[in-house]
Design an enzyme around this catalytic site. Structure first.
Site, mmCIF file in Angstrom:
data_model
loop_
_atom_site.group_PDB
_atom_site.id
_atom_site.type_symbol
_atom_site.label_atom_id
_atom_site.label_comp_id
_atom_site.label_asym_id
_atom_site.label_seq_id
_atom_site.Cartn_x
_atom_site.Cartn_y
_atom_site.Cartn_z
ATOM 1 N N GLU A 1 0.870 -1.171 0.000
ATOM 2 C CA GLU A 1 0.000 0.000 0.000
ATOM 3 C C GLU A 1 0.910 1.224 0.000
ATOM 4 O O GLU A 1 1.493 1.566 1.025
ATOM 5 C CB GLU A 1 -0.907 -0.008 1.237
ATOM 6 C CG GLU A 1 -1.840 -1.198 1.329
ATOM 7 C CD GLU A 1 -2.981 -1.154 0.326
ATOM 8 O OE1 GLU A 1 -3.053 -0.180 -0.450
ATOM 9 O OE2 GLU A 1 -3.791 -2.092 0.313
ATOM 10 N N CYS B 1 -2.031 9.248 2.643
ATOM 11 C CA CYS B 1 -1.592 8.742 1.341
ATOM 12 C C CYS B 1 -2.609 8.971 0.243
ATOM 13 O O CYS B 1 -2.247 9.025 -0.940
ATOM 14 C CB CYS B 1 -1.234 7.256 1.430
ATOM 15 S SG CYS B 1 -2.607 6.208 1.946
#
Length: 464
Positions: free
Chosen positions: A210, A244
């Protein structure tokens, strides 16, 4: 406990765990984890306040609720996810019975980041446990209070032969990555993701990565500017931009730029007041190194001719950088090249949407792309013209919370997916089982005869 010892202790129980760690026991472990999280809410709040000055509401919605939701969702659906699935035979396999049996991969490693240090350590752990694995968690050393809290919470809630927390810095991560884990789940930057993937290749471990990157936003003609500004301010400045999937930069039709920048100024004032440093709703940067990086990027852009629309105030000792909006940025600045990962939002006026779409597609694939539009044809056009880990339409961030959607990147922004059944699948091996009941296979075995050739031709006609 050393990294090697932590791995060895958990891996030693893999065979027994595969036999004994059934759905009922997994649910019981998850329920105990949820109970401990609820009991220690105050400690969780204090740890995240110490590391990132996170407001209590942000801790709840972005750290605690996602983990508790993941536990509830997994427990509810686990029996179905873990059940062996029958599959229909193909023509060539008539007379056989095929089954897919999800099995735990074994002993897994979860390396968590510092920006959401609680959620992104324990969220993947829920999926790992649901799938029947043992796990080593490596929290981020850059969020030391939360790292210590995770170690204490896990030790109190979970069996020591099932989950172990190993704290430490880069040396600890390096030692962990040298162990032959069965799966590695890493959340962090693309640069470190490459290091993790290279280490995993040495032991042929599977990986879920990720990562991140620059997540662009597009405003289409006719978009609701006020609603867009509100969503942008929330998505960009939550956790001081250290997210993010935060909007990285915004493309807006040139005629709409003044309205958008005015609306962004108003939304920043509404959310954080005239002095965001004094606001209890605004978080802080993780540390001096990250502050210096962001301040340098901002100073470079302003020196190059960028226009400051809002914010710009910075104080190193307080790890504070105000919610900042810029326009007219030179294209070669670091703010335009690198993932910002902080509370600085470039607004870029455009005249040609096709040029914007071509530019997005020419770059690295983003973890998220956001579009604000009312026109369904425009939404379909952007959807078909771009590739990203996720697409948010008239919303930012919220897809992370949707457990019936996979969460993950593509290319530079990640590999694999998490959350819900996708998280369960990431930590599972889907073992195929084929049982021969009355398949006619003998005529296809040597020695090959004219009958063998005739049957092979018949089968080929049927399937081809």
């Amino acid at each position: 406990m050393s990294a090697a010892a932590a791995y060895a202790r958990l891996a030693a129980g893999d065979a027994a765990r595969r036999r004994e760690f059934d759905v009922a026991r997994r649910r019981a472990v998850l329920a105990r984890l949820a109970e401990e999280i609820r009991a220690r809410e105050g400690e969780i709040m204090a740890a995240l306040a110490a590391d990132l000055a996170k407001p209590e509401v942000e801790v709840r919605i972005s750290e605690i609720i996602p983990v508790l939701s993941e536990i509830r969702h997994s427990a509810r659906h686990l029996k179905r996810w873990a059940r062996p699935r029958r599959v229909w035979p193909t023509l060539a396999m008539l007379g056989t019975r095929g089954t897919i049996r999800p099995e735990p991969k074994g002993t897994v490693l979860i390396i968590a980041p510092w920006n959401y240090p609680f959620c992104l350590a324990l969220g993947p752990l829920v999926s790992a446990i649901a799938a029947g694995n043992a796990a080593v968690i490596k929290p981020s050393e850059l969020a030391p209070a939360t790292s210590a809290l995770i170690a204490s919470l896990v030790a109190a809630a979970l069996p020591e032969d099932l989950v172990t927390v190993v704290e430490g810095g880069v040396e600890t991560s390096t030692e962990l990555l040298a162990q032959p884990f069965d799966h590695i789940f890493f959340t962090g930057s693309p640069a470190v993701g490459r290091v993790v993937m290279a280490a995993a290749a040495k032991t042929l471990a599977s990986v879920t990565l990720e990562l991140g990157g620059k997540s662009p936003v597009i405003l289409g003609d006719g978009a609701d500017v006020q609603k867009a500004a509100r969503m942008l301010a929330w998505g960009k400045f939550q956790n001081a931009g250290q997210t993010c999937i935060a909007p990285d930069h915004v493309y807006v039709p040139r005629a709409m730029e003044p309205a958008l920048t005015a609306a962004l100024r108003a939304e920043i004032a509404r959310m954080y007041g005239g002095a965001p440093k004094e606001s209890p709703s605004y978080a802080r940067l993780i540390g001096a190194r990250h502050f210096a990086r962001l301040k340098g990027m901002l100073d470079e852009a302003l020196a190059g001719g960028a226009t400051l629309i809002a914010g710009g105030a910075a104080e190193e000792g307080a790890r504070y950088l105000a919610p900042t909006v810029l326009t007219s940025l030179p294209g070669e600045t670091a703010l335009m090249r690198e993932e910002i990962f902080g509370p600085v939002l470039p607004v870029i006026a455009y005249d040609d949407l096709e040029a914007v779409l071509r530019g997005i597609e020419a770059g690295e694939k983003p973890l998220a792309l956001y579009l604000f539009a009312r026109d369904r044809a425009l939404i379909a056009r952007v959807t078909a013209s771009t590739t990203s880990g996720a697409l948010g339409v008239n919303v930012t961030l919220a897809h992370f919370l949707h457990l019936n959607l996979p969460f993950g990147g593509i290319g530079n922004s990640g590999l694999g997916a998490a959350h819900g059944r996708w998280g369960f699948a990431a930590f599972s091996h889907e073992k195929p089982i084929l049982e021969n009941r009355f398949a006619v296979l003998d005529p296809l075995m040597p020695p090959y005869t004219k009958l063998s050739a005739r049957i092979a031709r018949m089968v080929q006609k049927l399937v081809g």
